[in-house]
Design an enzyme around this catalytic site. Structure first.
Site, short mmCIF file in Angstrom:
data_model
loop_
_atom_site.label_atom_id
_atom_site.label_comp_id
_atom_site.label_asym_id
_atom_site.label_seq_id
_atom_site.Cartn_x
_atom_site.Cartn_y
_atom_site.Cartn_z
N TYR A 67 0.84 -1.20 0.00
CA TYR A 67 0.00 0.00 0.00
C TYR A 67 0.87 1.25 0.00
O TYR A 67 0.56 2.24 -0.68
CB TYR A 67 -0.92 0.00 1.23
CG TYR A 67 -1.93 -1.12 1.22
CD1 TYR A 67 -3.08 -1.06 0.43
CD2 TYR A 67 -1.75 -2.26 2.00
CE1 TYR A 67 -4.01 -2.09 0.41
CE2 TYR A 67 -2.67 -3.30 2.00
CZ TYR A 67 -3.80 -3.21 1.20
OH TYR A 67 -4.71 -4.23 1.18
N GLU A 92 -1.39 -16.78 -9.74
CA GLU A 92 -0.44 -15.95 -10.48
C GLU A 92 1.00 -16.23 -10.09
O GLU A 92 1.92 -15.67 -10.69
CB GLU A 92 -0.76 -14.48 -10.22
CG GLU A 92 -2.12 -14.03 -10.79
CD GLU A 92 -2.36 -12.55 -10.59
OE1 GLU A 92 -1.45 -11.85 -10.08
OE2 GLU A 92 -3.46 -12.08 -10.97
N ASN A 141 -12.63 -0.74 -4.99
CA ASN A 141 -12.37 -0.92 -6.42
C ASN A 141 -13.58 -1.59 -7.08
O ASN A 141 -13.92 -2.72 -6.74
CB ASN A 141 -11.11 -1.79 -6.60
CG ASN A 141 -10.85 -2.15 -8.05
OD1 ASN A 141 -11.32 -1.49 -8.97
ND2 ASN A 141 -10.08 -3.22 -8.24
N CYS A 167 -6.45 -5.05 -7.69
CA CYS A 167 -6.23 -4.64 -6.30
C CYS A 167 -5.79 -5.81 -5.42
O CYS A 167 -5.23 -5.61 -4.35
CB CYS A 167 -7.49 -3.99 -5.73
SG CYS A 167 -8.97 -5.01 -5.83
N HIS A 168 -6.00 -7.05 -5.92
CA HIS A 168 -5.56 -8.22 -5.14
C HIS A 168 -4.04 -8.30 -5.06
O HIS A 168 -3.50 -9.01 -4.21
CB HIS A 168 -6.13 -9.51 -5.75
CG HIS A 168 -5.67 -9.78 -7.15
ND1 HIS A 168 -6.29 -9.22 -8.25
CD2 HIS A 168 -4.66 -10.56 -7.63
CE1 HIS A 168 -5.67 -9.64 -9.34
NE2 HIS A 168 -4.69 -10.44 -9.00
#
Length: 204
Positions: A143, A201, A166, A174-175
């Site tokens: 952040y 991912e 979001n 945003c993850h």
């Protein structure tokens, strides 16, 4: 009068419309609405490894991706209030979005090539959300790093709020934003969903 040979009128049967016919009626309604410029927002739902997602789009682009836990009816009500009440379920108009999300979930896509409508966000939140696609697939950012990226290094909590609100999760990633100690923090789809996305991912 002899009514023995008179066929009975079955109101329920008369009002019953088959699934194929209903789909055809919906398609025709959508076509006419679009032709007459009466349709501002189109939506559909899709099945994913994270459960059902609601997708909504305007002529400008994808405006909303929502998890079931957000309650689809409430999401559509918000869109009606903030974007337009002229909303219709027209799945075919979101086929490209559904296809790209399917490719993403099956590991065949790492970036999205979709037009986006950011009208559900404004100000600093919109600025943060527009910056999130810069976090590459398979990577994370804190952040604090996002706050610095948008030129407000002290606005760490405001970045957290921007991520939490979001309107386009997954597509606007945003993850991929985590706490400075590496812990995941909150997520609109729930911590389990965030964990699954980052694991998929290779960023977990």
């Amino acid at each position: 009068m002899d009514t023995n040979n008179t066929p009975e009128f079955d109101l329920a049967s008369a009002l019953t419309v088959g699934a194929d016919e209903m789909d055809s009626l919906r398609s025709e309604l959508a076509r006419r609405a679009a032709d007459d410029n009466l349709l501002d927002v189109t939506y559909r739902t899709i099945d994913t490894p994270l459960g059902q997602l609601l997708l909504a789009a305007t002529e400008r682009g994808l405006v909303r991706v929502a998890y079931e836990r957000e309650e689809f009816d409430r999401v559509l009500d918000t869109i009606a209030q903030r974007v337009s009440a002229r909303i219709l379920r027209t799945p075919a108009r979101l086929d490209d979005v559904a296809r790209e999300l399917d490719e993403y979930f099956t590991g065949r896509r790492t970036t999205f090539d979709l037009a986006l409508d950011h009208s559900l966000s404004s100000g600093f939140r919109a600025e943060v959300q527009r910056s999130l696609p810069s976090i590459a697939y398979g990577h994370t950012a804190s952040y604090g790093e996002i706050a610095a990226l948008v030129g407000r290094p002290r606005a760490v909590r405001a970045v957290g709020t921007a991520c939490a609100t979001n309107p386009l999760p997954i597509v606007v990633p945003c993850h991929r934003v985590v706490r400075s100690d590496g812990s995941y923090g909150g997520y609109v789809g729930g911590v389990d969903a965030k964990t699954k996305l980052l694991t998929m991912e290779g960023a977990a």
